[in-house]
Motif scaffolding. Structure first.
Motif, short mmCIF file in Angstrom:
data_model
loop_
_atom_site.label_atom_id
_atom_site.label_comp_id
_atom_site.label_asym_id
_atom_site.label_seq_id
_atom_site.Cartn_x
_atom_site.Cartn_y
_atom_site.Cartn_z
N SER A 60 0.84 -1.20 0.00
CA SER A 60 0.00 0.00 0.00
C SER A 60 0.87 1.24 0.00
O SER A 60 2.00 1.23 0.50
CB SER A 60 -0.94 0.02 1.21
N HIS B 177 -4.93 -2.40 -6.88
CA HIS B 177 -5.99 -3.31 -6.44
C HIS B 177 -7.35 -2.75 -6.81
O HIS B 177 -7.53 -1.53 -6.94
CB HIS B 177 -5.88 -3.50 -4.93
N SER C 148 -9.95 -2.33 -5.23
CA SER C 148 -10.65 -1.66 -4.12
C SER C 148 -11.76 -2.50 -3.53
O SER C 148 -12.62 -1.99 -2.83
CB SER C 148 -11.21 -0.29 -4.55
N ALA C 149 -11.75 -3.79 -3.82
CA ALA C 149 -12.74 -4.66 -3.20
C ALA C 149 -12.37 -4.87 -1.74
O ALA C 149 -11.21 -4.80 -1.35
CB ALA C 149 -12.81 -5.98 -3.94
N ALA C 150 -13.38 -5.14 -0.92
CA ALA C 150 -13.14 -5.40 0.50
C ALA C 150 -12.26 -6.64 0.64
O ALA C 150 -12.34 -7.56 -0.16
CB ALA C 150 -14.48 -5.60 1.21
N PRO C 151 -11.35 -6.69 1.65
CA PRO C 151 -11.22 -5.69 2.72
C PRO C 151 -10.20 -4.61 2.42
O PRO C 151 -9.95 -3.77 3.28
CB PRO C 151 -10.75 -6.55 3.89
N ARG C 152 -9.61 -4.59 1.23
CA ARG C 152 -8.57 -3.59 0.94
C ARG C 152 -9.18 -2.46 0.11
O ARG C 152 -8.89 -2.31 -1.08
CB ARG C 152 -7.39 -4.24 0.23
N LEU C 153 -9.98 -1.64 0.74
CA LEU C 153 -10.62 -0.53 0.06
C LEU C 153 -9.64 0.62 -0.10
O LEU C 153 -8.86 0.93 0.81
CB LEU C 153 -11.84 -0.07 0.86
N GLN C 154 -9.69 1.27 -1.23
CA GLN C 154 -8.89 2.48 -1.44
C GLN C 154 -9.48 3.61 -0.58
O GLN C 154 -10.70 3.70 -0.43
CB GLN C 154 -8.88 2.91 -2.90
N VAL C 155 -8.62 4.45 -0.03
CA VAL C 155 -9.07 5.56 0.81
C VAL C 155 -8.68 6.87 0.13
O VAL C 155 -7.49 7.10 -0.14
CB VAL C 155 -8.45 5.49 2.22
N HIS D 150 -3.94 0.65 -2.58
CA HIS D 150 -3.49 -0.74 -2.43
C HIS D 150 -2.99 -1.30 -3.76
O HIS D 150 -3.50 -0.97 -4.84
CB HIS D 150 -4.63 -1.61 -1.91
#
Length: 417
Positions: A133, A256, A258-265, A274
């Motif tokens: 990340s 990535h 942005s699918a859960a659990p690694r969501l983009q912020v 990510h």
């Protein structure tokens, strides 16, 4: 066969090689029998390999000119069981010989019917998948902490960014829209506020949250133009799904989804992007067919002693076709095909194909440990802060405080006094 003279270094990669034309071109040894078919050996055979024909051994670099005469007994053994002995002969390992693998006149040779192929894993050749990340928070910049929010209310804050080549660490100098090679994000950083920060005279005021840019990703300039970053590929800006960055050969970062659990912020100055990383070649583990066993001596040039001539500079000649040369065994030529043999391989995932005689191996290259990717920068930020007191002085001096260059020049002039 029990009639060979003793010479050191005999191994199962040697092959009988005959004079092609003993009468018309004596001394030219470039005929390698392709199999033990009885029709190939004896009177009337295509190659007329009758008793008395002279032969040498390929790859006999110690005694390249040692010659032997074919006997009826040799022919009978080679063609025994419809040629099965010939297949054993090509792949055989000699045991119980004098000196281990040396064969002496009058001593019997013993053969294995199974060829043992030892394959070991290379600890440095691998492929791996990692996750990573890129995170930064404009509201908590090292050295400023949360004071940037107060500076936004009391003074002036300017923010710029540019992308960095993760392979070399070199920044990309932006063209337009830009501020001296950077992309200007000043409007963005001043377009929101976070709650709970004291500002104003003696800090009597407290900021409240505004979310007018919540979820906005301001890093929208296509980051890796081939003209600027040769060798890097990109499908969008930082944070765009599917964007790829090549750090080195076979080491690629992909944004990535942005699918859960690694969501983009991307929320009011707080960012986390990510990545999925593929490190090393052949990540799918596809097999490569690797031939093993003897190689073929080609003597199209008609060299009298091709075995000796092919040994050039301490190695095999495999690329100069004007001389005697060796080429990798190809079963299309049917020289060394031995379907009656089996092979035992280790537990590395490799398999043996008895039809082609190849070992199917899984090859990897250029794999890197996870630590290789740590600290690889992809974006660089520049923050320029002007305190409230300095803004007041500039205003009093008639400086346009909305002009970053003018304000910066005024600040520098004060520092030099």
């Amino acid at each position: 066969m029990t009639r060979r003279a003793s010479y050191p270094g005999w191994d199962d990669n040697r092959e009988m090689i005959f004079e092609t034309d003993p009468v018309g071109a004596p001394g030219v040894f470039d005929l390698i029998p392709q199999d033990g078919d009885p029709a190939t050996w004896g009177p009337g055979s295509p190659d007329n390999l009758v008793a008395g024909r002279r032969f040498r051994f390929t790859q006999n670099f110690t005694y390249p000119t040692a010659e032997f005469n074919l006997t009826n007994e040799d022919i009978a053994r080679i063609t025994k069981d419809n040629g099965a002995f010939y297949d054993q002969y090509v792949y055989a390992k000699v045991i119980n010989g004098v000196g281990g693998r040396t064969v002496a006149i009058g001593e019997p040779m013993y053969f294995f019917r199974t060829k043992q192929v030892t394959i070991t894993n290379d600890a440095t050749a691998y492929s791996a998948r990692y996750t990573a990340s890129t995170s930064f928070n404009l509201n908590n910049i090292p050295g400023l902490g949360d004071k940037i929010e107060a500076y936004k209310h009391d003074g002036k804050v300017y923010l710029k960014y540019r992308y960095v080549n993760p392979a070399t660490g070199a920044p990309r100098f932006e063209a337009a829209p830009s501020t001296v090679g950077w992309v200007d994000l000043t409007d963005y950083v001043n377009g929101y506020s976070v709650a709970g920060v004291a500002y104003g005279p003696d800090g009597v005021y407290t900021t409240t949250a505004s979310s007018n840019v919540a979820g906005v990703n301001p890093f929208a300039v296509a980051p890796y133009n081939p003209r600027d970053m040769a060798g890097l590929a990109s499908t969008g800006a930082l944070g765009a799904a599917g964007m790829t960055l090549t750090v080195s050969a076979d080491n690629v970062l992909t944004q990535h989804s942005s699918a859960a659990p690694r969501l983009q912020v991307t929320n009011n100055g707080n960012f986390t992007f990510h990545w999925d990383i593929v490190s090393g070649s052949n990540i799918a583990g596809a097999t490569t067919a690797v031939p093993f066993g003897p190689i073929t001596l080609v003597n199209a040039a008609g060299i009298l002693n091709p075995v000796a001539a092919s040994w050039v500079g301490g190695t095999y000649n495999m690329d100069n076709a004007t001389d005697a040369y060796w080429e990798s065994r190809a079963f299309a030529d049917t020289y060394y095909k031995a379907p009656s043999l089996t092979a035992t391989v280790g537990t590395t995932g490799a398999t043996f194909d008895p039809v082609t005689g190849n070992v199917n191996m899984i090859h990897h290259a250029n794999g890197q440990p996870a630590s290789y990717f740590q600290g690889k920068s992809v974006v660089q930020l520049q923050v320029f802060v002007v305190t409230g007191d300095l803004v007041k002085q500039a205003t009093a001096a008639g400086i346009n405080v909305n002009n970053p260059e003018a304000l910066s020049n005024f600040a520098n002039s004060l520092r030099l006094q």
